[in-house]
Design an enzyme around this catalytic site. Structure first.
Site, PDB file in Angstrom:
ATOM      1  N   CYS A 135       5.610  -4.769  -6.115  1.00  8.68           N
ATOM      2  CA  CYS A 135       4.910  -3.581  -6.692  1.00  8.68           C
ATOM      3  C   CYS A 135       4.347  -4.818  -8.153  1.00  8.68           C
ATOM      4  CB  CYS A 135       5.110  -2.114  -6.750  1.00  8.68           C
ATOM      5  SG  CYS A 135       4.295  -0.955  -7.867  1.00  8.68           S
ATOM      6  N   HIS A 157       3.839  -0.913  -1.489  1.00 10.33           N
ATOM      7  CA  HIS A 157       4.914  -0.493  -1.142  1.00 10.33           C
ATOM      8  C   HIS A 157       5.897  -0.857   0.558  1.00 10.33           C
ATOM      9  CE1 HIS A 157       7.169   1.351  -4.540  1.00 10.33           C
ATOM     10  NE2 HIS A 157       5.854   0.787  -5.002  1.00 10.33           N
ATOM     11  N   GLU A 167       8.240  -0.789   2.140  1.00  7.18           N
ATOM     12  CA  GLU A 167       9.378   0.143   2.300  1.00  7.18           C
ATOM     13  C   GLU A 167       8.893   1.944   2.771  1.00  7.18           C
ATOM     14  OE1 GLU A 167       8.676   1.845  -1.487  1.00  7.18           O
ATOM     15  OE2 GLU A 167       9.170  -0.331  -0.624  1.00  7.18           O
TER      16      GLU A 167
END
Length: 399
Positions: free
Chosen positions: A291, A375, A377
């Site tokens: 990011c 993202h 995750e």
């Protein structure tokens, strides 16, 4: 006595009767949206963006990348899962200064989930977040989609008394997100090891390895689940403040370096971070940017970043992975983008957004450097991109 409130959609003239408005959103162009206050009382300034995620509202508002922003959720219902400490995404105390406001269509409901330890409204209060419900979020989202994100004042007063003209002046004269450095506000002050891995029901978070490859994470507002995913992929994780110098990073003898997510304008953060990143790039250490980290690695390589009109905020964004040929559904949260045409000749584009074609990832052909805009995750969101962490650890071990 009931207060007559104009329908939030400014294109309509319908009048509805409702109880006294105790919440207010005032955009920088003077548009006013009335609703009902929740969370903490007072007023705050922030950039308004809309988020299309249907779940995970606690994790979204706790994401340090949202520092200085007001989130308008397009999904109307909120609160039924409550809040709990295990879904915390701020990885240090300072990172809890994230989103300043929340906007929703429906009133916050009572929790009906076995994991809830607080109501969602109680959690908003503990985080100092001002919320306004009862807003026509479809109208507000359409306005932001057509006209772009705006700075707004959000206010909650239990007596319903507001100085609207003062709020309009605040919003009109507030600086935009361009040129704003926010990462210093949410980074940790001291370095430390991170031991926590993925959540394993019913035992809680797993412990990470002691003998895995050492990965130093430069914290510009890193989410907890990025650290958990690195740990679960086999890394021994050490987290350092975003202001750390290259010498301080290299003193750890790292096997790899991660440049984390975070808030604000990457060019502003780059004023103190790019020197460190360029020095690390010269060492040929495996590096991964996520990011804001993706944007700053691009800047360190000589590329450019651009302010987006609406940004990408949600847990349902399709991204094409050129390495695998697959389309991944991912979580995103960014208002700036890398200009893919400005990437250097030794950079190969690896991901693009299938919504607007913007760059969502690159790798270098001559160095073990990788970066993704989304993202991987999740938290919340799909897990299609967990392979980013496994691939990064494999690249470290291969060296």
């Amino acid at each position: 006595m009931p207060d007559t409130i104009k329908n939030q959609d400014q294109d309509r003239s319908t009048l509805t009767t409702s109880p006294l408005a105790t919440g207010l959103i005032v955009l920088s162009d003077g548009t006013v949206y009335r609703g009902f206050g929740a969370g903490t009382t007072g007023q705050a300034l922030g950039e308004v963006c809309f988020n299309t995620a249907m779940t995970g509202h606690q994790e979204i508002l706790a994401d340090p990348s949202y520092a200085g922003q007001i989130l308008c959720f397009t999904f109307p219902h909120i609160g039924n899962v409550g809040a709990n400490s295990e879904d915390e995404e701020a990885s240090c105390g300072r990172a809890q200064r994230a989103a300043v406001g929340m906007i929703a269509k429906s009133e916050i409901t009572a929790p009906a989930n076995w994991r809830a330890s607080q109501t969602f409204n109680e959690w908003l209060l503990t985080r100092g977040i001002i919320a306004v419900t009862g807003v026509d979020t479809r109208a507000l989202t359409r306005k932001l989609r057509v006209e772009g994100m705006q700075i707004a004042a959000i206010a909650h007063a239990k007596d319903g008394h507001f100085d609207i003209e003062a709020l309009k002046a605040l919003a009109k004269n507030a600086p935009t997100m361009e040129g704003k450095e926010l990462a210093r506000d949410v980074t940790r002050e001291e370095a430390g090891d991170w031991k926590e891995g993925d959540w394993d029901w019913p035992n809680g978070f797993k412990n990470g390895p002691e003998d895995g490859p050492k990965v130093v994470v430069l914290d510009y507002g890193v989410k907890s689940n990025i650290l958990r995913r690195l740990t679960s992929a086999g890394a021994h994780v050490v987290v350092k403040p975003g202001s750390a110098s290259a010498e301080e990073v290299l003193a750890e003898n790292p096997d790899g370096v991660v440049v984390s997510n975070g808030p604000g304008d990457p060019a502003a953060t780059g004023e103190y971070a790019l020197e460190t990143l360029r020095a690390l790039l010269d060492k040929n250490i495996p590096m991964l940017g996520i990011c804001l980290g993706h944007q700053m690695l691009a800047l360190a390589l000589g590329a450019k970043t651009l302010k987006m009109a609406q940004g990408h905020h949600g847990a349902n964004h399709p991204v094409k992975n050129f390495d695998t040929g697959q389309v991944e559904i991912v979580s995103m949260n960014h208002g700036f983008a890398v200009d893919g045409d400005s990437l250097p000749a030794n950079a190969q584009q690896t991901h693009i957004s299938l919504f607007d074609g913007t760059n969502c990832g690159f790798k270098l052909n001559d160095k073990p450097v990788f970066a993704v805009q989304h993202h991987p995750e999740a938290s919340p969101g799909p897990q299609d991109s967990f392979n980013v962490f496994e691939g990064f650890i494999e690249a470290i071990k291969a060296r």
